[in-house]
Scaffold this active site. Structure first.
Site, PDB file in Angstrom:
ATOM      1  CE1 TYR A 194      -3.341   2.773   0.360  1.00 12.09           C
ATOM      2  CE2 TYR A 194      -2.925   2.846   2.721  1.00 12.09           C
ATOM      3  CZ  TYR A 194      -3.553   3.347   1.603  1.00 12.09           C
ATOM      4  OH  TYR A 194      -4.405   4.439   1.715  1.00 12.09           O
ATOM      5  CG  ASP A 225      -3.938   1.884  -3.559  1.00  6.18           C
ATOM      6  OD1 ASP A 225      -3.455   2.502  -4.527  1.00  6.18           O
ATOM      7  OD2 ASP A 225      -4.733   2.412  -2.753  1.00  6.18           O
ATOM      8  CG  HIS A 283      -9.315   1.002  -4.223  1.00  6.40           C
ATOM      9  ND1 HIS A 283      -8.149   1.335  -4.877  1.00  6.40           N
ATOM     10  CD2 HIS A 283      -9.442   1.913  -3.228  1.00  6.40           C
ATOM     11  CE1 HIS A 283      -7.597   2.394  -4.312  1.00  6.40           C
ATOM     12  NE2 HIS A 283      -8.370   2.771  -3.301  1.00  6.40           N
TER      13      HIS A 283
END
Length: 279
Positions: free
Chosen positions: A110, A148, A249
């Site tokens: 992330y 991500d 998402h």
């Protein structure tokens, strides 16, 4: 082996979506981001439900923000949390976990948002990515980096480049940092498989952006050459972004060796909105 990555934007809030999705898509390995739970809370919340479904879990979290995890039905060995040498803001944050699953070294990452170009957080983002590159440079041949990344690789990965001028996620330094990761031999498997398709993974909650398909592609699966050669399908599960209480998402799913649903990408189901002119 089916591998998926999903920024759930709070695993606690997404439980009514996550567990049915696991049953429906049956991924062998799942990389989660933005879990927003400390490790003991993650275990207490998910331990029994994951065990019933045959998953082991490796989580690296903190109380309110960030947090990553790997769920695996195909083994979970050599777990490492964090990124060696990475800066904090000001302290180290829970932004990466790695494990070996089914013979593949898997990272769930992330990447920091960056907030505003030229800010302290933006500099932190670039330094964090540089540290990640250094770690990945020493990794094994069979490698997947999922998560991500908070970077749209090219202008084709945002609904309108003009809408992002002056914002993070699209600046040249960020894109160069992502390219530096890929220069290690990592392939963007969704884009490799669907080079000319409109594919997004994130849509802001505001202003009906999902229904208008005004999104960006910032959730990636990067594979070493050995693993990229095994890809049989690579797609975005847009259905998981629909309905009540979704994350902002959608999951990205990659099938290695066999494709249970066929080569159905790049987006399932396809977006309903017409493609808007740019500018």
């Amino acid at each position: 082996m089916r591998v998926a990555t999903w920024n759930v934007n709070s695993v606690k809030q997404r439980m009514p979506r996550l567990l049915p999705w696991l049953d429906q898509r049956a991924p062998d390995v799942v990389c989660l981001q933005e879990t927003k739970l400390a490790d003991d809370a993650f275990d207490a919340l998910l331990r029994d439900a994951l065990a019933e479904r045959g998953y082991q879990a490796a989580a690296h979290g903190e109380g309110r923000w960030n947090g990553v995890a790997i769920l695996s039905k195909v083994g979970l060995a050599d777990v490492v949390t964090g990124v060696a040498g990475a800066p904090g803001f000001p302290h180290p944050e829970a932004r990466a976990v790695a494990a070996t699953c089914g013979g593949v070294r898997v990272y769930s990452v992330y990447v920091p948002n960056g907030r505003v170009p030229d800010s302290d957080h933006y500099a932190y983002k670039l330094a964090w990515l540089a540290a990640l590159r250094d770690v990945l440079a020493g990794e094994r041949e069979d490698l997947l980096v999922c998560g991500d990344v908070n970077i749209a690789p090219t202008d084709a990965d945002v609904f309108d480049p003009a809408a992002y001028v002056g914002h993070t996620h699209v600046t040249e330094p960020e894109r160069r940092a992502l390219t530096a990761l890929q220069d290690l031999g990592l392939r963007d498997v969704v884009r490799d498989r669907w080079p000319d398709e409109r594919v997004f993974t994130y849509w802001d909650y505001r202003a009906g952006r999902f229904h208008q398909d005004l999104g960006m592609r910032i959730d990636l699966v990067l594979a070493s050459g050995a693993v990229a050669g095994r890809v049989r399908a690579a797609w975005v599960d847009r259905h998981a972004r629909k309905g009540a209480g979704p994350s902002d998402h959608a999951p990205v799913i990659v099938d290695l060796d066999t494709a249970p649903d066929g080569d159905i990408g790049p987006v399932v189901p396809p977006p309903s909105a017409r493609k808007l002119p740019r500018g």
